[in-house]
Design a protein around this motif. Structure first.
Motif, PDB file in Angstrom:
ATOM      1  N   SER A 286     -17.336 -13.922   3.965  1.00 47.68           N
ATOM      2  CA  SER A 286     -16.167 -13.659   4.793  1.00 47.68           C
ATOM      3  C   SER A 286     -15.274 -14.887   4.853  1.00 47.68           C
ATOM      4  N   HIS A 287     -13.979 -14.628   5.083  1.00 52.58           N
ATOM      5  CA  HIS A 287     -13.051 -15.746   5.260  1.00 52.58           C
ATOM      6  C   HIS A 287     -13.296 -16.435   6.592  1.00 52.58           C
ATOM      7  N   TRP A 288     -13.715 -15.638   7.530  1.00 51.34           N
ATOM      8  CA  TRP A 288     -13.877 -16.146   8.885  1.00 51.34           C
ATOM      9  C   TRP A 288     -14.778 -15.173   9.621  1.00 51.34           C
ATOM     10  N   GLU A 289     -15.566 -15.668  10.516  1.00 54.28           N
ATOM     11  CA  GLU A 289     -16.398 -14.805  11.328  1.00 54.28           C
ATOM     12  C   GLU A 289     -16.481 -15.367  12.716  1.00 54.28           C
ATOM     13  N   TYR A 290     -16.620 -14.500  13.681  1.00 51.28           N
ATOM     14  CA  TYR A 290     -16.816 -14.963  15.044  1.00 51.28           C
ATOM     15  C   TYR A 290     -18.117 -15.759  15.086  1.00 51.28           C
ATOM     16  N   VAL A 387     -17.543 -18.265   4.429  1.00 52.06           N
ATOM     17  CA  VAL A 387     -18.862 -18.344   5.046  1.00 52.06           C
ATOM     18  C   VAL A 387     -19.641 -17.090   4.638  1.00 52.06           C
ATOM     19  N   ASP A 388     -20.964 -17.151   4.787  1.00 53.35           N
ATOM     20  CA  ASP A 388     -21.791 -15.968   4.533  1.00 53.35           C
ATOM     21  C   ASP A 388     -22.461 -15.541   5.821  1.00 53.35           C
ATOM     22  N   VAL A 389     -22.402 -14.241   6.102  1.00 55.20           N
ATOM     23  CA  VAL A 389     -23.050 -13.756   7.319  1.00 55.20           C
ATOM     24  C   VAL A 389     -24.180 -12.797   6.951  1.00 55.20           C
ATOM     25  N   GLN A 390     -25.094 -12.627   7.885  1.00 53.38           N
ATOM     26  CA  GLN A 390     -26.190 -11.677   7.706  1.00 53.38           C
ATOM     27  C   GLN A 390     -26.431 -10.971   9.030  1.00 53.38           C
ATOM     28  N   VAL A 397     -24.982 -13.209  12.144  1.00 52.37           N
ATOM     29  CA  VAL A 397     -25.156 -14.654  12.221  1.00 52.37           C
ATOM     30  C   VAL A 397     -24.621 -15.264  10.938  1.00 52.37           C
ATOM     31  N   ILE A 398     -24.235 -16.532  11.027  1.00 51.24           N
ATOM     32  CA  ILE A 398     -23.712 -17.219   9.855  1.00 51.24           C
ATOM     33  C   ILE A 398     -24.873 -17.970   9.224  1.00 51.24           C
ATOM     34  N   VAL A 399     -25.129 -17.713   7.958  1.00 48.66           N
ATOM     35  CA  VAL A 399     -26.294 -18.315   7.305  1.00 48.66           C
ATOM     36  C   VAL A 399     -25.898 -19.321   6.232  1.00 48.66           C
ATOM     37  N   TRP A 400     -24.632 -19.430   5.930  1.00 49.96           N
ATOM     38  CA  TRP A 400     -24.169 -20.348   4.909  1.00 49.96           C
ATOM     39  C   TRP A 400     -22.693 -20.625   5.142  1.00 49.96           C
ATOM     40  N   ARG A 405     -23.898 -23.029   9.803  1.00 49.41           N
ATOM     41  CA  ARG A 405     -24.710 -21.849  10.082  1.00 49.41           C
ATOM     42  C   ARG A 405     -25.206 -21.779  11.512  1.00 49.41           C
ATOM     43  N   THR A 406     -25.375 -20.532  11.971  1.00 55.08           N
ATOM     44  CA  THR A 406     -25.875 -20.313  13.324  1.00 55.08           C
ATOM     45  C   THR A 406     -27.303 -19.788  13.298  1.00 55.08           C
ATOM     46  N   ALA A 407     -27.849 -19.475  12.111  1.00 57.08           N
ATOM     47  CA  ALA A 407     -29.250 -19.051  12.013  1.00 57.08           C
ATOM     48  C   ALA A 407     -29.722 -19.258  10.576  1.00 57.08           C
TER      49      ALA A 407
END
Lengths: 427, 295, 333
Positions: A286-290, A387-390, A397-400, A405-407
């Motif tokens: 994603s370009h951006w994530e909460y 960023v990468d989310v999962q 959560v942001i993993v990369w 990252r948040t997790a």
């Protein structure tokens, strides 16, 4: 005879032009800066269009209320937002842009959503020589056309999956087989070409690569063929609706893989709402994530100037703007960031003249809640990282990358049978 | 490997096809009786999809319970639009009814957009799966396909075994003659229009059982075009012909993928669509009124 | 019959309307793009009506001809941009390619579909339109789904200023000229053998065949003419003006529906109808988009319903009935 007709016509036109010039008169002192937007509020891009409107309104409100306006000629003037609805249709774009420029006297045009509509409006923006802020057209080709007033905030397509593949490579060196299945569109193709190139560099094998047409409602034949190659990693998607369908039918056909990443779909809240636990462990770039961690400290660390609301402020302003309890997605964030870029550009140019603003934007770099921002000579965004989310236990959560990252990454993804039995993608 | 894939896809195609057929019967019925092509067809499918989603997520009921709701909503909408708009256009040029149904579709789409928003929604009804070896089928898909076949059968029985069905059939054959025989032709028109819309909305329920995602105010557009093609395959004026048209279309769409995938340098998925439309044209060349005889 | 005086008087109001659009756009240069949009709708309706109005056949896949015309111009410009000194020759070749390609497609479609009647014809043409789009994407011809973006080619051939003028002014002038030409051709057809044959066909195809009118020949002539105008419209309003083409965009069936709405609002089979319909449609869309962004369709659809029920022959059709027997009769056709 013919020549005299032309002479008369020429005379009439120059008279009209002269009168116009006289009427325009000397420039009055500027009392506001206006952004014009032929938004896509209805039609096929209505969803992204609503997000973009909310993002722009949120950023405008922040500029006016928290920052006290935009500084031009040594004083602060308010920023205003004027928008119409182009119905996601190319015919309407040009006439609405012209109206915004000539009647509403806006100082910059924000593009409608999508590469196509962005291209449709480009000639008219060039004609009037007005800054054309692209927040929703990701095609790399837009920037090979020689447009002089376009400025991109959304990142180009080819970089989407670099992080995903790096991350999996690190987590599991034994994963080898990559399957690519994506929408047959210019955008998805540029994303997947980038992914394929990066995967080959990292030593993955591409065991499957197929596309499906836009507007598809059943992916079964393609996924059956994909299943037969028993891949470790599946990368695909194109837009939101086909991404949702993709995940659903992976479950229907019981296709279990170690990692599964979808563009433009997996990162949105509606994805999990529709699929519930079937989306556990699914990833997306994603370009951006909460939840990203850009703040003034991060900006200072990278030596960038900071502008704009904090992430939570932005989310609140966005909710107020739309009157809905909805978390903004990247469409909103990139539109909001484009407003901030314009504000800085105008202030650095010390003018609202589009040529000067465009030049200032070209030299400028900054960070906001959306991340860092920088464009190249053609106007293409090169400063922004993905960023990468999962999905983990119903949360994004942001993993990369590791810094943001948040997790931790949950790997491998649980099988669909495990998910049906209640297993979540958390430890 | 090739044979397994083909077999798997054909089974999936048959299941999908029966739902396609179901989603076309209402269109054929309306055309058969009123000679009106319902351009707003997809919008009514969309109403069925939203009905199902609401029944499942808001009322917490099994999606099967959405069927009576859908039928009632659909027939109510059908009667409403018939008496307000369509009955004034029976004698008008073809274009007028095309545009009228198109406008009705837009009104429905925009109203749903204002109520539910334009988000793509979905739900997850877990029913377990049947593993056939060559392919896997969730039971929800089988229920949808079985339900569709049952509706086609019921419709056949209604047409041939009941008084009202016979009355409608006689109107199709000769509306003047039917009038002379004392049949209330306007009522027969109204009933068929309402029933056609009711069937279409109900097909939205089955379709959503088959694919419970992508529910959105504008989701119907793609189905409208497919339904047109399937209706012609089935003879346009014959609702159960449409059911068989749907089966053929489903088999073609899914079955041709495996074959087209063996060609190098092309995109087989897009070509399956091309192939379906070429088949339509070929059939029309040979039989200008479709595969099955209109009644 | 041919000696009837004033048989082309009906051209005056329709040509005045096209000229009026042009003049209005010149004196109000900040409204030129609005004029361009209106001209597009008028021209689309005029070209569509040429076949539909005369025959009563609804070609639902009509947008395919516009799409193919767009490709004609796009392919020409992107392939010829490297040729030294090609200049305005590229435009001429592009227009010829657009006209030629849409004519060829219409002959192919006509061979299959014109044997069909009513709804079968309408649906077969949808099949052609969709099939053609999937063929481009599936067989990867003409750059497949990635389409053609040729703004830079336009600049390479004409230079920046001329390229911008072509996209923001001359393309629209071409559209007005194409619309006006379509109107002239419509009237010529109406007043010739073709028109009489097709009127007979519209009233009763079988009877027309029985009395020895070669309906197929005239049907095909009207079909090809209508397709060629559509191709030229695509080459200018979509290719030259917007400088890109994507297959799903170029074969978007919604444009056929818009053409039907325009013709219907104005009156199918009338000469003036498409212009009136195009202006009504374009202006109301434009104003609604400005006054109530996001709600225009919800307001527009019921209005269409009311108009269809109240004036099933369209505004001009209604007017035509009103002026029958008066001096205006010759002008309102």
């Amino acid at each position: 005879m013919r020549r005299s007709v032309w002479k008369v016509l020429f005379g009439v036109f120059s008279l009209v032009a002269l009168v116009g010039l006289l009427l325009a008169g000397p420039a009055a002192a500027l009392d506001k800066v206006v952004i014009g937007h032929p938004g896509a509020l209805s039609g096929k891009y209505a969803k992204a269009g609503e997000q973009a409107r909310g993002g722009i309104e949120a950023a405008v409100k922040w500029v006016n209320e928290t920052r006290g306006g935009i500084e031009v000629d040594g004083r602060k003037v308010p920023l205003e937002y004027k928008n119409y609805d182009c119905e996601s249709k190319k015919e309407s774009v040009t006439s609405l842009i012209e109206r915004l420029v000539t009647k509403d006297k806006v100082h910059a045009i924000f593009t409608p959503y999508s590469s196509g509509l962005t291209l449709a409006g480009a000639p008219i923006a060039e004609k009037y020589g007005i800054v054309y802020m692209d927040h929703g057209g990701a095609s790399d080709k837009i920037f090979k056309q020689g447009f002089e007033y376009i400025v991109q905030t959304i990142g180009p397509g080819s970089k989407y999956h670099a992080g995903t593949l790096d991350m999996i490579k690190k987590a599991d060196p034994t994963a080898k087989k990559v399957a690519l299945a994506y929408e047959d569109s210019e955008f998805a193709r540029s994303v997947m070409d980038g992914a394929k190139q990066h995967a080959t560099e990292l030593g993955f094998d591409i065991v499957f690569e197929r596309t499906y047409p836009k507007g598809v409602t059943d992916l079964t034949p393609l996924l059956s063929a994909l299943k037969a190659t028993s891949p470790d990693i599946v990368i695909g998607g194109g837009h939101f609706e086909d991404g949702q369908l993709f995940n659903r039918q992976m479950a229907d056909l019981d296709i279990n893989v170690r990692a599964f990443s979808l563009i433009a779909a997996a990162t949105l809240p509606a994805f999990y709402e529709a699929l519930t636990y079937l989306a556990e462990g699914v990833m997306g770039p994603s370009h951006w994530e909460y939840g990203v961690t850009f703040d003034p400290d991060a900006a200072a660390k990278e030596g960038l100037q900071w502008i704009g609301p904090s992430q939570d402020e932005f989310v609140q302003l966005f909710k107020d703007a739309l009157g809905k309890d909805m978390i903004p997605d990247y469409h909103a964030a990139e539109a909001g960031a484009a407003v901030l870029a314009l504000v800085l550009g105008i202030e650095q140019a010390k003018s609202v003249d589009s040529d000067k603003v465009r030049a200032a934007l070209g030299d400028m770099t900054f960070m906001s809640f959306y991340g860092s921002w920088k464009i190249d000579k053609t106007g293409k965004q090169i400063g922004h990282d993905m960023v990468d989310v999962q999905w983990q236990n119903g949360k994004r959560v942001i993993v990369w990358p590791a810094g943001a990252r948040t997790a931790e990454l949950y790997y491998p993804m649980p099988t669909f049978a495990e998910k049906a039995a209640g297993k979540k993608a958390t430890k | 490997m090739f044979a397994e894939q083909l077999a798997g896809n054909l089974i999936q195609g048959l299941v999908l096809g029966s739902i396609y057929g179901m989603a076309t019967m209402g269109l054929s019925m309306i055309f058969g009786v009123l000679q009106v092509v319902n351009v707003g067809h997809g919008a009514f499918i969309m109403i069925g999809a939203f009905t199902t989603m609401t029944v499942f997520t808001k009322l917490g009921l099994n999606p099967i319970f959405a069927i009576p709701f859908a039928l009632v909503i659909g027939m109510a909408l059908g009667f409403l639009f018939y008496y307000v708009v369509m009955q004034r256009l029976i004698k008008a040029p073809e274009l007028a009814s095309l545009l009228a149904t198109f406008s009705i579709g837009i009104i429905l789409e925009e109203t749903v957009k204002l109520t539910f928003g334009s988000e793509f929604r979905g739900f997850n009804w877990e029913t377990g799966k049947l593993d056939l070896g060559v392919t896997v089928l969730p039971y929800s898909k089988l229920i949808a396909a079985g339900g569709s076949a049952l509706v086609a059968l019921l419709l056949y029985l209604w047409y041939h075994k009941t008084r009202s069905g016979t009355a409608v059939r006689s109107v199709i054959e000769d509306s003047e003659g039917a009038r002379v025989c004392g049949i209330n032709v306007n009522w027969a028109y109204a009933l068929s229009f309402a029933l056609g819309i009711g069937l279409t909305v109900t097909s939205g329920v089955f379709l959503t059982m088959f694919i419970p995602v992508g529910i959105n105010p504008y989701m119907g557009g793609g189905y409208t075009v497919k339904a047109f093609v399937i209706a012609v395959l089935g003879g346009l004026a014959s609702p159960y012909g449409a059911f068989f048209g749907g089966l053929i279309f489903g088999l073609m769409e899914n079955g041709s993928y495996t074959i087209l995938a063996t060609i190098k340098g092309v995109e087989p998925f897009a070509l399956t669509r091309f192939f379906s439309f070429v088949t339509l044209l070929v059939i029309l060349l040979i039989r200008p009124t479709g595969l099955f005889k209109s009644q | 019959m041919s000696a009837r005086p004033g048989k082309y008087l009906a051209l005056i109001p329709v040509l005045a309307a096209y000229l009026g659009m042009f003049v209005f756009g010149r004196v109000q240069p900040d409204m030129w793009q609005l004029v361009a949009m209106l001209a597009f709708y008028c021209c689309l309706g005029q070209a569509f009506n040429l076949f539909l109005g005369m025959t009563g056949y609804v070609d639902f896949g009509y947008v395919a001809f516009v799409g193919v015309g767009t490709y004609g111009m796009a392919l020409t410009l992107s392939r010829l941009s490297g040729v030294e000194g090609i200049g305005f020759g590229a435009l001429v070749i592009g227009l010829l390619a657009a006209a030629g390609m849409s004519a060829m497609l219409s002959i192919a479609v006509g061979a299959v579909a014109l044997r069909l009647r009513g709804a079968y014809f309408a649906i077969a043409t949808i099949g052609v339109n969709e099939g053609f789009r999937y063929f481009i994407e599936g067989a990867r011809i003409w750059n497949g789904s990635e389409g053609i973006i040729f703004s830079k080619d336009l600049r390479a051939i004409f230079g920046r200023e001329t390229a911008i003028a072509l996209s923001t002014f001359w393309a629209d002038v071409f559209v007005i000229v194409i619309g006006a030409s379509a109107a002239v051709v419509t009237l010529i057809y109406m007043r010739s053998k073709i028109g009489f044959a097709l009127t007979a066909l519209r009233e009763d195809e079988d009877a027309a065949k029985v009395i020895g009118i070669f309906v197929t020949k005239y049907k095909i002539i009207a079909f090809i003419t209508s397709a060629v105008f559509a191709g030229l419209l695509g080459a200018t309003a979509w290719a030259l003006k917007l400088t890109y083409v994507y297959p799903p965009d170029a074969f978007e069936i919604h444009y056929t529906v818009e053409a039907i709405i325009i013709v219907m609002l104005g009156g199918a089979g009338t000469l003036l109808g498409p212009v009136v319909g195009g202006l009504l449609y374009g202006l109301s869309k434009y104003w609604l988009a400005i006054i109530l962004p996001g709600f225009q369709l919800l307001i527009f659809a019921p209005i269409i319903l009311v108009i269809i029920v109240a004036f099933p022959e369209g505004t001009v059709g209604y007017l035509k009935k009103k002026v029958r027997g008066t001096a205006l009769e010759r002008y309102i056709v």
